[in-house]
Design a protein around this motif. Sequence first.
Motif, short mmCIF file in Angstrom:
data_model
loop_
_atom_site.label_atom_id
_atom_site.label_comp_id
_atom_site.label_asym_id
_atom_site.label_seq_id
_atom_site.Cartn_x
_atom_site.Cartn_y
_atom_site.Cartn_z
N ASP A 171 -1.91 -3.18 17.41
CA ASP A 171 -0.69 -3.98 17.23
C ASP A 171 -0.30 -3.96 15.75
O ASP A 171 -0.60 -4.89 14.99
N ILE A 172 0.36 -2.89 15.36
CA ILE A 172 0.71 -2.69 13.95
C ILE A 172 2.23 -2.51 13.84
O ILE A 172 2.80 -1.59 14.44
N ASN A 173 2.87 -3.40 13.10
CA ASN A 173 4.31 -3.28 12.88
C ASN A 173 4.58 -2.44 11.65
O ASN A 173 3.66 -2.01 10.93
N SER A 174 5.84 -2.20 11.36
CA SER A 174 6.20 -1.33 10.24
C SER A 174 5.75 -1.91 8.91
O SER A 174 5.34 -1.16 8.01
N ASP A 175 5.81 -3.24 8.75
CA ASP A 175 5.38 -3.85 7.48
C ASP A 175 3.89 -3.58 7.22
O ASP A 175 3.50 -3.24 6.09
N LYS A 176 3.08 -3.73 8.26
CA LYS A 176 1.65 -3.47 8.12
C LYS A 176 1.38 -2.00 7.84
O LYS A 176 0.53 -1.65 6.99
N ALA A 177 2.09 -1.13 8.53
CA ALA A 177 1.90 0.31 8.33
C ALA A 177 2.26 0.71 6.90
O ALA A 177 1.56 1.51 6.26
N ILE A 178 3.35 0.16 6.39
CA ILE A 178 3.77 0.44 5.01
C ILE A 178 2.72 -0.07 4.03
O ILE A 178 2.37 0.60 3.05
N GLU A 179 2.21 -1.24 4.29
CA GLU A 179 1.18 -1.83 3.42
C GLU A 179 -0.05 -0.91 3.35
O GLU A 179 -0.63 -0.70 2.27
N ILE A 180 -0.45 -0.35 4.48
CA ILE A 180 -1.61 0.54 4.53
C ILE A 180 -1.36 1.80 3.71
O ILE A 180 -2.19 2.23 2.90
N ALA A 181 -0.19 2.42 3.91
CA ALA A 181 0.11 3.66 3.21
C ALA A 181 0.21 3.43 1.70
O ALA A 181 -0.31 4.23 0.90
N LEU A 182 0.87 2.36 1.29
CA LEU A 182 1.02 2.07 -0.14
C LEU A 182 -0.34 1.80 -0.78
O LEU A 182 -0.62 2.26 -1.89
N ALA A 183 -1.20 1.05 -0.10
CA ALA A 183 -2.52 0.74 -0.64
C ALA A 183 -3.36 2.01 -0.79
O ALA A 183 -4.11 2.16 -1.76
N THR A 242 -8.20 10.40 7.38
CA THR A 242 -9.09 9.81 8.37
C THR A 242 -8.35 9.72 9.69
O THR A 242 -7.13 9.51 9.71
N LEU A 243 -9.06 9.93 10.80
CA LEU A 243 -8.43 10.05 12.11
C LEU A 243 -9.37 9.48 13.16
O LEU A 243 -10.57 9.74 13.14
N SER A 244 -8.82 8.69 14.10
CA SER A 244 -9.66 8.13 15.15
C SER A 244 -8.80 7.65 16.32
O SER A 244 -7.62 7.37 16.16
N PRO A 295 -7.97 2.23 3.52
CA PRO A 295 -6.99 2.89 2.65
C PRO A 295 -7.56 3.24 1.28
O PRO A 295 -7.29 4.31 0.73
N GLU A 296 -8.38 2.35 0.75
CA GLU A 296 -8.97 2.59 -0.57
C GLU A 296 -9.93 3.77 -0.54
O GLU A 296 -9.95 4.60 -1.47
N GLN A 297 -10.71 3.89 0.53
CA GLN A 297 -11.63 5.02 0.65
C GLN A 297 -10.88 6.34 0.70
O GLN A 297 -11.28 7.33 0.05
N VAL A 298 -9.80 6.39 1.45
CA VAL A 298 -9.04 7.63 1.59
C VAL A 298 -8.37 8.00 0.27
O VAL A 298 -8.40 9.16 -0.17
N GLY A 299 -7.74 7.02 -0.39
CA GLY A 299 -7.09 7.30 -1.67
C GLY A 299 -8.07 7.77 -2.72
O GLY A 299 -7.81 8.75 -3.45
N LYS A 300 -9.23 7.12 -2.81
CA LYS A 300 -10.25 7.52 -3.79
C LYS A 300 -10.79 8.90 -3.48
O LYS A 300 -11.07 9.70 -4.39
N ALA A 301 -10.97 9.21 -2.19
CA ALA A 301 -11.48 10.52 -1.80
C ALA A 301 -10.49 11.62 -2.19
O ALA A 301 -10.89 12.68 -2.67
#
Length: 441
Positions: A122-134, A199-201, A210-216
Amino acid sequence: MLEEMNQVRQAVEDALALAKKLGATDAEVSMSKQQGLSVGCRLQEVETVEFDYGGALGIAVWFGKRKGSASTSDLSSQALKKTVEAACNIAKYTSEDPCSGIADPSLMVTEIPDLDLYHPADINSDKAIEIALACEKAGLDQDKRIENSDGASFSSHQGFKVYGNSTGLVAAYPSSRHNLSCALIGRDGEDMQRDYAYTLSRVFDHLDSPEQVGKAAAKEVLARLNPRKAATAKVPVLFNSEIASSLFGHFISGISGGNLYRKASFLLDALDTQVFPEWLNIVEDPFIKQGLSSRAFDSEGVATHKRNIVENGTLNTWLLTSYAARKMNLTATGHAGGIHNWLISSGGGDFAAMLKKLGTGLLVTEMMGQGVNVVTGDYSRGAAGFWVENGIIQYPVSEITIAGKLTEMFKNIVAVGDDIDTKGSIQCGSVLVEEMQVAGN
């Protein structure tokens, strides 16, 4: 989504009944539908927000050995009627093909186990944007040399597949998929490099943060800065786990029915012969819970099975659709639409252990170009990675070409690491090939 899947199931049954009423000797109907959202950002600005909702129902009918096909995204009774009629009319003008038709009824799936593939989030656009930006911010903040970005993207989708044919089979299952990726650009002086991480699942909560992916992503970029040229030589080559699966992708092409019956494969005579070292096994398991390539039936309704594709280095089976099987006077293997979770045997140790086994040679982390000839097995691709001496990474290298013959490369695999990449249909660790030709450009 589940209620809609049942509605599509009814539409499939209606289309099959109509095809029979119009005189078709056989018919099959399938529909895959997907809905979800994707967002993308770059340099902390939102660039895209997309909502996806779509799918089309396809029907194929046979009048004897004449086939006609049509599709529609409108599932109203009137649209279904027109689509089935169109497929029947097309069949009148096609040539007979003795190998055409639905798969052997005895091979059809009879039981659909719950493979735990459906985990909508249950992810809306605001949450999705937050994840990508982080995710992107975590990468950009790692080092002042990370000065640019190709962006971060996040997607979350759910959907279903319904398949039916004139044997009476109508089968369906829902699934979900979530993905987060980040691509960054680093600069050191005049040198600029790009790399990424993802990351994919099936399950949102199983994604890396998000932090793990960005740092990687940042770590990969920084490691590649200021590459050198490699000297031309024959050396051991270690393919890291994220690209090692491509080697087995070429193997799949070589044992697939479409290439085999056309006599266009470097593995034409390989069945029941040794193609890999004796210690190497490949197991296909379509029934892994939450597996990215798990399914109980293929795109023709043929039941999938757990198989030993390669056992003690020996090839046990081809990969055959029903059409290819008829062309070769064999039996379909349930591979219409692709493979189902290949597990490559490992045992070579972690990545550090694989570097020690490499000793002095080339670690490949990126491949470019399509210089692979599936007919002859000739292999030549652009590459980038790292030069390794005495098991220790020395410096990045770029603008090189690696070449060999696939048959020799397969037999000369020294080890497969335990650093298994699970983000695809082929799950394997890093792969060490005893020797390849490396050319600096």
